[in-house]
Design a protein around this motif. Structure first.
Motif, short mmCIF file in Angstrom:
data_model
loop_
_atom_site.label_atom_id
_atom_site.label_comp_id
_atom_site.label_asym_id
_atom_site.label_seq_id
_atom_site.Cartn_x
_atom_site.Cartn_y
_atom_site.Cartn_z
N GLU A 1 0.83 -1.20 0.00
CA GLU A 1 0.00 0.00 0.00
C GLU A 1 0.87 1.25 0.00
O GLU A 1 1.80 1.37 0.79
N TYR A 2 0.52 2.18 -0.88
CA TYR A 2 1.25 3.44 -1.00
C TYR A 2 0.29 4.58 -0.62
O TYR A 2 -0.71 4.81 -1.29
N HIS A 3 0.62 5.27 0.46
CA HIS A 3 -0.25 6.32 1.00
C HIS A 3 0.28 7.70 0.61
O HIS A 3 1.41 8.06 0.94
N PHE A 4 -0.54 8.46 -0.09
CA PHE A 4 -0.22 9.85 -0.42
C PHE A 4 -0.62 10.75 0.74
O PHE A 4 -1.62 10.51 1.43
N GLY A 5 0.16 11.81 0.96
CA GLY A 5 -0.17 12.80 1.97
C GLY A 5 -0.99 13.93 1.36
O GLY A 5 -1.84 13.72 0.49
N ARG A 6 -0.71 15.13 1.78
CA ARG A 6 -1.46 16.28 1.30
C ARG A 6 -1.05 16.69 -0.11
O ARG A 6 0.10 16.51 -0.51
N LEU A 7 -2.01 17.23 -0.82
CA LEU A 7 -1.74 17.90 -2.09
C LEU A 7 -1.72 19.39 -1.80
O LEU A 7 -2.77 20.01 -1.61
N ASN A 8 -0.54 19.98 -1.71
CA ASN A 8 -0.36 21.38 -1.34
C ASN A 8 -0.27 22.25 -2.59
O ASN A 8 0.57 22.00 -3.47
N ILE A 9 -1.13 23.25 -2.66
CA ILE A 9 -1.15 24.17 -3.80
C ILE A 9 -0.87 25.58 -3.27
O ILE A 9 -1.62 26.12 -2.46
N TYR A 10 0.24 26.17 -3.73
CA TYR A 10 0.60 27.54 -3.35
C TYR A 10 0.32 28.44 -4.55
O TYR A 10 0.88 28.22 -5.64
#
Length: 443
Positions: A134-143
């Motif tokens: 299992e591969y867990h992605f964290g936050r998708l940060n948009i600046y």
């Protein structure tokens, strides 16, 4: 508080601010510009506040989302798309920082793009996993930054997305029709001359140019008053098992992927070819005991069962017990079958310790031992030696490479087939061997 956490000052802000500080320093020597520098400072402060106001005037003016595959293909490049929608009334400078799964150990990833007002922009990048799970992605940060580029506002989307990594289904699609293609030479598949007719009779048909004249049916020819030939087809419903050694010898990595995962990817693709050829495919893995067994069958759900069991292969890379392997095959596989044993032997002594069990398996089944060339040794052998130490290293490397060839000859003495292959060529060489065995009718 939420406002403060979302506000970031850009590098351009600090460049301008440092420039103003330098102007204040210079004004100490040239007092005539002192008031002008203060005016510049007030203008800079006003533009900064205006920039912040533009970014935070609306509650949610940016939307972003990832487009992920349902599952990753192990050892292959998998596309990941990130889309950003700009609902501001002005163009944005967007910086995307995607928190990737920890398995990739990528800490400096970012994408910077310009997105016009009211438009959606999609950026794509590739990920190559080298382990199942299992591969867990964290936050998708948009600046996002306005055209003033002094401040940024951070948006956070899609936290906690998980994608499972399965054995290489991309290779599965690539070789899906390889057994039936007329361009097999493009994949390194060689045509095997059929020896005799070790195949099942299918029908009698009219002779056409190119048919083997040895298959002419003279009785049917006399009745029809034209040449008729017997048509044969390959024998079907033969059992083929992929036995995967998940012991310590399969832990060695090449291009980031362990030999075990190369074997798992190859087993998946070969299982598909076997089922397409109307044979029965099965798998099992072993080290201290036999696990992840799928009995060789030919039914609609067989590929899904094989895929799930290959995905769930887990190991601590213990020493493999070939005695238990021999006993399990003798007890559970009663019909003569083709068994492809994915393992690795580095030395002739290592083979000799297991040879009695391999000979025992080969008495009842057609056994093919699949093991690996050490490609790093090949690079060392072909490298030009510049000093005495490198000459010694090359001699030792050549000794190990020669011992691999001795293993092939030793197996041949006892009627055991073998495949000595590079890890990246494992899948195509395994398919090649299976098709060769089918063409020669030796199963």
């Amino acid at each position: 508080m939420k406002f403060i956490k979302s506000l970031y000052l850009n590098n351009f802000f600090f460049y301008v601010f440092c420039g103003i500080l330098v102007c204040f320093t210079v004004s100490a020597f040239f007092p005539v510009i002192y008031n002008a520098v203060w005016l510049l400072f007030y203008v800079f402060t006003a533009f900064t506040l205006l920039d912040i106001l533009l970014l935070f005037a609306t509650k949610q003016s940016v939307k972003a989302w990832r487009t992920l595959p349902e599952k990753f293909s192990n050892g292959d490049e998998n596309p990941v798309a990130v889309s950003v929608e700009n609902n501001y009334s002005f163009p944005l400078r967007v910086k995307i920082i995607d928190e990737m799964p920890e398995q990739f150990q990528i800490r400096d990833f970012d994408i910077q793009r310009n997105v016009s007002a009211g438009k959606i922009h999609t950026s794509e990048y590739n990920l190559r996993p080298v382990a199942r799970g299992e591969y867990h992605f964290g936050r998708l940060n948009i600046y996002v930054s306005s055209p003033l580029r002094l401040a940024s506002r951070r948006y956070i989307f899609e936290e906690g997305t998980m994608v499972p990594t399965y054995p290489s289904y991309i290779q599965l699609r690539k070789y899906d029709l390889i057994a039936f293609s007329n361009k097999l030479h493009q994949y390194g598949i060689k045509k095997i001359r059929k020896l005799g007719h070790t195949m099942e009779f299918e029908q009698i048909k009219e002779y056409v140019s190119g048919d083997d004249i040895r298959t002419i049916n003279w009785k049917a020819t006399a009745k029809k008053n034209q040449l008729m030939v017997n048509q044969f087809q390959d024998e079907k419903s033969q059992s083929v098992y992929m036995a995967i050694d998940k012991g310590r010898v399969m832990k060695m990595p090449f291009n980031g992927l362990s030999l075990l995962d190369y074997a798992i990817n190859s087993s998946l693709v070969l299982s598909n070819v076997i089922l397409k050829k109307q044979d029965k495919a099965g798998i099992f893995a072993f080290s201290k005991k036999i696990e992840n067994r799928v009995v060789a069958e030919r039914r609609g759900s067989q590929m899904q069962r094989i895929l799930e069991n290959l995905y769930n292969i887990k190991t601590d890379f213990f020493e493999s017990d070939y005695g238990r392997l021999y006993a399990d095959i003798k007890r559970n596989i009663t019909q003569r079958s083709l068994i492809l044993l994915y393992t690795n032997f580095e030395t002739l002594d290592g083979l000799n310790r297991q040879l009695p069990y391999l000979k025992g398996i080969a008495k009842s089944h057609l056994l093919v031992v699949v093991f690996f060339e050490n490609t790093e040794l090949e690079e060392l052998i072909n490298k030009k030696a510049d000093n005495t130490q490198e000459v010694y290293d090359q001699v030792i490397a050549e000794k190990f490479a020669f011992e691999k060839r001795l293993i092939v000859n030793e197996l041949r003495k006892y009627g055991i087939h073998s495949i000595l292959t590079k890890p990246e060529s494992l899948t195509i060489d395994s398919i090649n061997k299976y098709l060769e065995i089918k063409a020669r009718g030796i199963l």
